[in-house]
Every structure is written in structure tokens, then in C-alpha cells.
Design a protein around this motif. Structure first.
Motif, PDB file in Angstrom:
ATOM      1  N   ILE A 171       0.855  -1.182   0.000  1.00  0.00           N
ATOM      2  CA  ILE A 171       0.000   0.000   0.000  1.00  0.00           C
ATOM      3  C   ILE A 171       0.896   1.239   0.000  1.00  0.00           C
ATOM      4  N   ILE A 172       0.858   1.949  -1.128  1.00  0.00           N
ATOM      5  CA  ILE A 172       1.681   3.152  -1.250  1.00  0.00           C
ATOM      6  C   ILE A 172       1.120   4.270  -0.384  1.00  0.00           C
ATOM      7  N   GLU A 173      -0.207   4.365  -0.405  1.00  0.00           N
ATOM      8  CA  GLU A 173      -0.864   5.430   0.353  1.00  0.00           C
ATOM      9  C   GLU A 173      -2.261   4.971   0.721  1.00  0.00           C
ATOM     10  N   ASP A 175     -17.235   6.353   6.452  1.00  0.00           N
ATOM     11  CA  ASP A 175     -16.361   6.383   7.621  1.00  0.00           C
ATOM     12  C   ASP A 175     -15.511   5.123   7.751  1.00  0.00           C
ATOM     13  N   ARG A 176     -16.029   3.969   7.287  1.00  0.00           N
ATOM     14  CA  ARG A 176     -15.343   2.703   7.510  1.00  0.00           C
ATOM     15  C   ARG A 176     -14.558   2.224   6.299  1.00  0.00           C
ATOM     16  N   LEU A 177     -14.427   3.031   5.307  1.00  0.00           N
ATOM     17  CA  LEU A 177     -13.674   2.640   4.112  1.00  0.00           C
ATOM     18  C   LEU A 177     -12.448   3.523   3.950  1.00  0.00           C
ATOM     19  N   ARG A 178     -11.407   2.938   3.343  1.00  0.00           N
ATOM     20  CA  ARG A 178     -10.198   3.681   3.043  1.00  0.00           C
ATOM     21  C   ARG A 178      -9.866   3.505   1.566  1.00  0.00           C
ATOM     22  N   VAL A 179      -9.340   4.570   0.976  1.00  0.00           N
ATOM     23  CA  VAL A 179      -8.920   4.536  -0.427  1.00  0.00           C
ATOM     24  C   VAL A 179      -7.414   4.313  -0.441  1.00  0.00           C
ATOM     25  N   CYS A 180      -7.006   3.193  -1.047  1.00  0.00           N
ATOM     26  CA  CYS A 180      -5.600   2.797  -1.026  1.00  0.00           C
ATOM     27  C   CYS A 180      -5.008   2.855  -2.438  1.00  0.00           C
ATOM     28  N   GLN A 181      -3.839   3.412  -2.529  1.00  0.00           N
ATOM     29  CA  GLN A 181      -3.045   3.330  -3.754  1.00  0.00           C
ATOM     30  C   GLN A 181      -2.074   2.158  -3.563  1.00  0.00           C
ATOM     31  N   VAL A 182      -2.153   1.190  -4.465  1.00  0.00           N
ATOM     32  CA  VAL A 182      -1.463  -0.082  -4.264  1.00  0.00           C
ATOM     33  C   VAL A 182      -0.482  -0.342  -5.403  1.00  0.00           C
ATOM     34  N   ASP A 183       0.716  -0.801  -5.028  1.00  0.00           N
ATOM     35  CA  ASP A 183       1.707  -1.274  -6.000  1.00  0.00           C
ATOM     36  C   ASP A 183       1.707  -2.795  -5.958  1.00  0.00           C
ATOM     37  N   CYS A 215     -10.922  -0.235   0.389  1.00  0.00           N
ATOM     38  CA  CYS A 215     -10.800  -1.346   1.343  1.00  0.00           C
ATOM     39  C   CYS A 215     -11.476  -0.977   2.659  1.00  0.00           C
ATOM     40  N   GLY A 216     -12.181  -1.952   3.243  1.00  0.00           N
ATOM     41  CA  GLY A 216     -12.862  -1.718   4.513  1.00  0.00           C
ATOM     42  C   GLY A 216     -12.137  -2.292   5.706  1.00  0.00           C
ATOM     43  N   ALA A 217     -10.939  -2.853   5.515  1.00  0.00           N
ATOM     44  CA  ALA A 217     -10.205  -3.452   6.633  1.00  0.00           C
ATOM     45  C   ALA A 217      -9.668  -2.375   7.564  1.00  0.00           C
ATOM     46  N   PRO A 218      -9.806  -2.540   8.865  1.00  0.00           N
ATOM     47  CA  PRO A 218      -9.331  -1.506   9.800  1.00  0.00           C
ATOM     48  C   PRO A 218      -7.806  -1.389   9.840  1.00  0.00           C
ATOM     49  N   ASN A 219      -7.083  -2.427   9.408  1.00  0.00           N
ATOM     50  CA  ASN A 219      -5.615  -2.376   9.468  1.00  0.00           C
ATOM     51  C   ASN A 219      -4.971  -1.923   8.157  1.00  0.00           C
ATOM     52  N   ALA A 220      -5.768  -1.498   7.173  1.00  0.00           N
ATOM     53  CA  ALA A 220      -5.203  -0.998   5.919  1.00  0.00           C
ATOM     54  C   ALA A 220      -4.503   0.336   6.199  1.00  0.00           C
ATOM     55  N   ARG A 221      -3.202   0.387   5.891  1.00  0.00           N
ATOM     56  CA  ARG A 221      -2.429   1.592   6.211  1.00  0.00           C
ATOM     57  C   ARG A 221      -1.272   1.737   5.229  1.00  0.00           C
ATOM     58  N   GLY A 264      -9.140  -8.134   9.696  1.00  0.00           N
ATOM     59  CA  GLY A 264      -8.521  -7.298   8.675  1.00  0.00           C
ATOM     60  C   GLY A 264      -7.860  -8.108   7.590  1.00  0.00           C
ATOM     61  N   ILE A 265      -7.138  -7.390   6.726  1.00  0.00           N
ATOM     62  CA  ILE A 265      -6.442  -8.039   5.630  1.00  0.00           C
ATOM     63  C   ILE A 265      -5.144  -8.661   6.141  1.00  0.00           C
ATOM     64  N   ALA A 266      -4.613  -9.607   5.361  1.00  0.00           N
ATOM     65  CA  ALA A 266      -3.367 -10.268   5.749  1.00  0.00           C
ATOM     66  C   ALA A 266      -2.207  -9.284   5.692  1.00  0.00           C
ATOM     67  N   GLU A 267      -1.305  -9.397   6.653  1.00  0.00           N
ATOM     68  CA  GLU A 267      -0.122  -8.543   6.701  1.00  0.00           C
ATOM     69  C   GLU A 267       1.110  -9.382   6.389  1.00  0.00           C
ATOM     70  N   LEU A 268       1.826  -9.037   5.317  1.00  0.00           N
ATOM     71  CA  LEU A 268       3.006  -9.767   4.895  1.00  0.00           C
ATOM     72  C   LEU A 268       4.258  -9.091   5.453  1.00  0.00           C
ATOM     73  N   PRO A 269       5.400  -9.795   5.479  1.00  0.00           N
ATOM     74  CA  PRO A 269       6.648  -9.192   5.997  1.00  0.00           C
ATOM     75  C   PRO A 269       7.028  -7.922   5.240  1.00  0.00           C
ATOM     76  N   ASP A 270       7.734  -7.045   5.917  1.00  0.00           N
ATOM     77  CA  ASP A 270       8.087  -5.742   5.340  1.00  0.00           C
ATOM     78  C   ASP A 270       9.034  -5.849   4.149  1.00  0.00           C
ATOM     79  N   ASP A 271       9.769  -6.952   4.043  1.00  0.00           N
ATOM     80  CA  ASP A 271      10.711  -7.081   2.929  1.00  0.00           C
ATOM     81  C   ASP A 271      10.112  -7.801   1.729  1.00  0.00           C
ATOM     82  N   THR A 272       8.787  -7.977   1.728  1.00  0.00           N
ATOM     83  CA  THR A 272       8.128  -8.661   0.610  1.00  0.00           C
ATOM     84  C   THR A 272       8.210  -7.820  -0.648  1.00  0.00           C
ATOM     85  N   VAL A 273       8.577  -8.460  -1.759  1.00  0.00           N
ATOM     86  CA  VAL A 273       8.675  -7.771  -3.046  1.00  0.00           C
ATOM     87  C   VAL A 273       7.305  -7.780  -3.718  1.00  0.00           C
ATOM     88  N   PRO A 274       6.748  -6.608  -4.082  1.00  0.00           N
ATOM     89  CA  PRO A 274       5.437  -6.575  -4.755  1.00  0.00           C
ATOM     90  C   PRO A 274       5.493  -7.263  -6.120  1.00  0.00           C
TER      91      PRO A 274
END
Length: 627
Positions: A50-52, A60-68, A80-86, A135-145
């Protein structure tokens, strides 16, 4: 029996494709019932970042995500409606057109509350891989998109499900299946060796066997200072791939060897055992609570493992809840035993208990494997749980499983219908683990391996009681002599493939085919045709009726009265089918169909036994028949 392709390759050195492996399994008699390829199902899903992530302007419960999400999806907008989308979170992305396994929907591009959304960010539950989450699955920080998520998570591992016939207990092990495939020419069986684990102390628990008919040999050893907890990822995935739920490292290790080597084990919490001795004995009316929570009353025919307090395991089937391991377990006792297949099968049926251990013991396990299996399990426990191992304690002796089988090479064609070069036939047997004891141009004698309990085993013929003793003895002796040879012929034929055996018609007994029906069957069929030609409709009724109805047609002997009828008014065997026909006429007349003719050719019962009776009845007005 389920196993993953990667698990198979732990024992089999092969470059064969999944299709070739499945085709070979079918050829050699291990029928493939299905293949689950999760990699194919999850192929569209890819890793992303998630870039942004910003608040949705209209929800109120939705977020707009820019995704790579890699090539082709370098910057895609997803609502996305997941509370952990960031911002900065690495996630699983499903592009438009992706089928979501858990919900059964296909993702489409569109708008959510006025904002464009070109895909979906997923939880593991939506992929069918995890439990419910917030929420959505959280992958390791070094994951290559942009990677395939199936490849990233090592889920591109097909699972093969095969059917096992009751005689092939050795095929309830991944290694046994690998051995068969290697013998069929699909690779090489990797060597399996286990080093002896040095003991650091004397095991404080000993064995005593008072029921040797059900358990001829048992081993065990204590391990102290272990730390039980979740299994490592590789073990969890291996068990999950075949449908097993990981429990804890100690339990998962026993499940691993049950499938890997076909060797069931059991781990007791040593601190929950009372006394310094475990006894393998008959049950004596104790109430036993199994690991699955079910309660059972032990019988003298049951083989149990008991400490000073009482029964701790229904041997070879399921351990007890009272001595099961938990996250607080620090000292354990590992049991590895041989149990009689018939005793296990009867006990499991008696208590309606099913387990992977029972499935293997009642088909027969490798009778020489327990010492090596116990060492291998000890090593894995030490590697995953730490601690130190005690000495091995045992009771009983290894059964005299050693036996031989012989094969006349000519039998391959006369019995099996397939010509085979003697050298190749011997080569196939050796690849299956048979060791050549002697051989000449005419025949070969081999030693049967310890894991093939179905080859050259003693036979028990169920012969007719009126068979002359001399003939019965000759038949039994002939079966003993021919059965091992037939077993070897079967092994060679299945490795060659039964499809390669040429089809040969059975010899004709005579030039004119024999009658398909006996004289009695012919008369009955003719009678049915005559009655039908006269306008009767055939019926089939119950052979039991109400007693008062049966009494109207004759006597109702007590020995023809049903003690447990399917209905209260069907408690007597009928004297004649007329009872049913009259009831059918009455039912039709009550519904406005008084004009009919019915017949039945069926049994009637009296004190002398059963008779076949043809009965017919007409009611109302019958149509006039010509002639």
C-alpha cells in the motif's frame, strides 16, 4: 491417504511431473482419487504494497488505497474496509477477474461509494487459508510486490489423495508410496537412516506386558526438560496440506511419523503418569476418556496401557485425555509398539473409534521399524523441543516376521498372462525391497521385507465342513505353496501395469451356450407373462403383514411372529401374497379406482417353511378379453 508432492520428493529423487506421477500411481494399483492444486486456485493472487491509504470521502469505515502490485498494477486504486489498511503495509492483492475461494465471488472493477476500485486486498480467510480475522493479511516488510502469492507462501504444492486397499498397509506411508514409484521406474528411493540418540539418564518408567497376544513388542523412552509449543512452519504446513490441524510440536511430531513412515507413536506427559511402570493388559471394565473427549468402558477383549491409577490409552487406537501432553508439559514418555491387527480392528469397531493409528495397525505396520522410528522421533523432539533423552526400555521381543517366497518364472505367463524376462522380474522385486536368497534359470527365492505384511503370510482357509479330510488337507497345503508365488506374480504385474497384460477370452465350455435360466426360472417368467397378458398388473409387497390379517388366511405360528417389526402392524410373516393384494385393492377402491386386476409371484410362509406362490385378484368390472 493424502500426501503433498514436496513431501513425496523428500523420499523420492525424481524429475517426473505431477501428471506422470498420478498416471504411474494408477498403473501400479494405488488409485488416485483426487488432486488438490492450491497453487492453481491461488495463481491470480499477488503480493503488493500500500503506497498510500487515505480516508474515503463518503464512508467512515472505508479507506482509499493506492497499491503497488507489480508489473501491470504499479499504481492501482483499491477501496478497502479493513481496519488495518495503512500506508506501507505489504498485502495480498486480487486483480479484477480473480475468483475468491471463501466467498465464491469473482472480483470486478467498479466504484464503491463513488470512488474507483480496481481489485481487492485479501485476508487469509478469503483465500481459504486461515480463520476469521478483522482485517487483511499482513506480509513481511521485505516482501517484493508483484510475486505470485502461492509461490511466495510455498503453496504451489499439489496434494494427491490415493485409495489404499486393505492389504497395502505399507502404502499408508509417504515412504512406502515413494518406494513403489521408484520400483516402477519413476525415480530413485532416497536412503533413510537415523542415528542413535545418546541417552543422558535412565528412563524411570518400565514396561510390563500381560497381554502378549495383542502386543508382542513395545519400546519407549523418557525425555526431560522439553518445551512444548507451536510447531515450526515447515511442519505445520506439511500437516495442514493433508488436512491435519497442527496442535503442538509434540503431537505434530507423532502425526508426522504416522504419515511419513506409517509408524504411529504416542507421547504421554510423564508427570501425569502414576508409578514407575506402564502395563499393557486387558481392560477390566474401567471407564476411559479418550483424547477426543469420548468415554468408553473397557472390556477384557480390549488391549489397554495402564499406570498405577488406571487406563491411560486404548492401545494402538487413541491415547487418554488424562495423560495427554499440553503447553505446560516438560517431561514426556514416548511409546512405540507393535499391536495385533485383528485385536485393533475389533476394539476400534467395538468402541466406534477411528484414528490414523488404528487405520495403520489394523492393516499391519513394519515389524522391524520400531527401534529406528523411536530414534528418529527422539531426534526430532530434541531438535524442536529441546531437552535430553533417557535410555530405551522395552518388553517382549521382535516377532519372527522373516519369511520367504519363491517364483517359477514360467508362472508369470501361465498365471499372469504376461511374458517377462527373468532378469527384469528379479530387478523389479529387488527395487521393492525383496532380497534374492537363491536363483537359477528356472526360479528365484526371495526374502520378504518387513514392511510387506501381505506377502507370503500364513493362510486360513474357510473350507466346507463336509469336505473329506484328505481333500481338505491337500487343498490347504496347495494354497500354502501357491499363495506366495501368486503374491510375487501380482507385484511384477502391477509394476509392469495391468493394462499391459493382453486380454484373453475364457475358454468355452461347449459350442452351444448353456441356458441362462433354469427350468424353474423359465416357468416363473412364463407365468408372469400369462398373468400380465390377461390384464393383471404385477405388484411387489412386504413379506410381513398384520397378524389379524394373516390369521384370516390360515394359522399364524409363533415362530413366524417378528420380535422387532419395522411397524406395529407388520409383525407376522404372511401365509400368502393375497393378504397384500386385498389391502391394495381396498386402498385403490378408497381412492376411486375399484376396477383393477393385480397379481404377485412371491413368498408365503407356514410351519413347513417358505414357498413361492402366484396369487391374483380382480375387483370391480373387468374389460372383456377377446377369445
Amino acid at each position: 491417504m493424502k500426501f503433498s508432492l514436496s513431501w513425496l520428493r523428500e523420499h523420492l529423487e525424481t524429475t517426473a511431473t505431477l501428471e506422470e506421477i498420478c498416471a504411474t500411481l494408477n498403473t501400479i494399483g494405488l488409485e488416485v482419487e483426487g488432486v488438490e492444486d492450491r497453487g492453481a486456485i491461488l495463481a491470480p493472487f499477488r503480493t503488493a504494497r500500500i503506497i498510500e491509504a487515505t480516508q474515503h470521502p463518503n464512508a467512515d469505515r472505508l479507506r482509499v488505497c493506492q497499491v503497488d502490485a507489480g508489473e501491470g498494477f504499479e499504481r492501482v486504486q483499491v477501496v478497502c474496509g479493513a481496519p488495518n489498511a495503512r500506508t506501507g503495509l505489504h498485502v495480498i492483492f486480487a486483480p479484477p477477474g480473480t475468483f475468491i475461494p471463501a466467498s465464491g465471488i469473482t472480483i470486478k472493477a467498479g466504484k464503491l461509494r463513488g470512488e474507483e476500485s480496481g481489485g481487492m486486498l485479501c485476508s487469509l480467510r478469503e483465500l481459504g487459508l486461515g480463520e476469521e480475522s478483522d482485517g487483511i493479511a499482513e506480509l513481511p516488510d521485505d516482501t517484493v510486490p508483484g510475486q505470485s502469492y502461492a509461490l511466495f507462501a510455498d503453496l504451489d504444492d499439489p496434494v494427491i489423495d490415493i485409495a489404499i486397499t486393505p492389504n497395502r498397509g505399507d502404502a499408508l506411508a509417504v515412504r512406502g508410496i515413494a518406494r513403489d514409484l521408484a520400483a516402477a521406474g519413476l525415480g530413485e528411493l532416497k536412503p533413510w537412516l537415523t542415528a542413535t540418540v545418546e541417552s543422558r539418564f535412565d528412563t524411570p518408567i518400565d514396561w510390563r506386558v500381560t497381554f502378549p497376544e495383542a502386543c508382542p513388542w513395545v519400546l519407549g523412552r523418557s525425555l526431560r526438560g522439553v518445551k512444548n509449543g507451536p510447531s515450526p512452519e515447515w511442519l505445520r504446513r506439511r500437516l495442514e496440506s493433508i488436512g491435519l490441524r497442527p496442535v503442538s510440536a509434540l503431537v505434530d511430531i507423532t502425526n508426522f511419523f504416522t504419515f511419513d513412515l506409517g509408524r504411529p507413536l504416542h507421547v504421554f506427559d510423564a508427570d501425569k503418569l502414576l508409578g514407575s511402570e506402564l502395563t499393557i493388559c486387558r481392560g477390566a471394565g474401567e471407564t476411559f476418556t479418550a483424547l477426543d473427549g469420548s468415554e468408553h468402558v473397557m472390556t477384557p477383549d480390549d488391549c489397554v496401557i495402564a499406570d498405577s491409577r488406571g487406563v491411560q490409552s486404548l492401545a494402538g487406537i487413541m491415547g487418554g485425555a488424562e495423560s495427554g501432553v499440553s503447553e505446560t508439559t516438560t517431561n514426556v514418555f514416548v511409546e512405540c509398539a507393535l499391536f495385533d491387527p485383528v485385536a485393533i480392528a475389533l476394539a476400534g469397531r467395538r468402541h466406534n473409534l477411528h484414528s490414523d493409528a488404528r487405520q495403520r495397525f489394523e492393516r499391519g505396520v513394519d515389524q522391524a521399524l520400531p527401534p529406528a522410528a523411536l530414534e528418529a522421533a527422539t531426534r526430532m523432539i530434541l531438535d524442536l523441543c529441546g531437552g535430553e533423552a533417557g535410555s530405551v526400555v522395552s518388553a517382549g521381543v521382535e516377532p519372527a516376521w522373516q519369511r520367504q517366497a519363491h517364483l517359477e518364472f514360467a508362472r508369470l505367463e501361465t498365471l499372469g498372462g504376461l511374458s517377462e524376462a527373468p532378469d527384469h522380474a528379479v530387478h523389479l522385486l529387488e527395487r521393492l525391497g525383496f532380497a534374492v536368497r537363491e536363483r537359477d534359470a528356472r526360479h528365484v527365492v526371495v526374502d520378504v521385507p518387513s514392511w510387506r505384511n501381505d506377502i507370503a503370510t500364513p493362510m486360513l482357509l474357510d473350507q466346507r465342513p463336509d469336505l473329506p479330510p484328505a481333500r481338505a488337507q491337500a487343498a490347504a497345503q496347495g494354497a500354502i505353496e501357491i499363495d506366495p508365488e501368486v503374491d510375487l506374480v501380482e507385484e511384477i504385474l502391477r509394476l509392469r501395469g495391468l493394462d499391459s497384460v493382453p486380454a484373453i477370452s475364457l475358454p468355452l465350455r461347449s459350442a452351444v451356450p448353456l441356458p441362462a435360466l433354469s427350468g424353474r426360472q423359465t416357468r416363473i417368467a412364463g407365468l408372469r407373462r400369462q398373468l400380465a397378458a390377461r390384464g393383471f398388473l404385477e405388484t411387489v409387497g412386504f413379506s410381513f403383514v398384520a397378524m389379524d390379517q394373516a390369521a384370516a388366511f390360515g394359522e399364524t405360528p409363533a415362530d413366524l411372529h417378528l420380535l422387532n417389526p419395522i411397524a406395529a402392524d407388520l409383525d407376522q410373516m404372511r401365509p400368502t401374497p393375497l393378504v397384500n393384494l386385498l389391502a391394495a385393492v381396498r386402498a385403490n377402491a378408497a381412492r376411486g379406482y375399484p376396477d383393477l386386476g393385480l397379481f404377485e409371484v412371491g413368498p408365503g410362509f407356514d410351519a413347513d417353511g417358505q414357498k413361492l406362490i402366484a396369487a391374483g385378484i380382480r375387483s370391480g368390472h373387468s374389460p372383456r378379453l377377446p377369445g
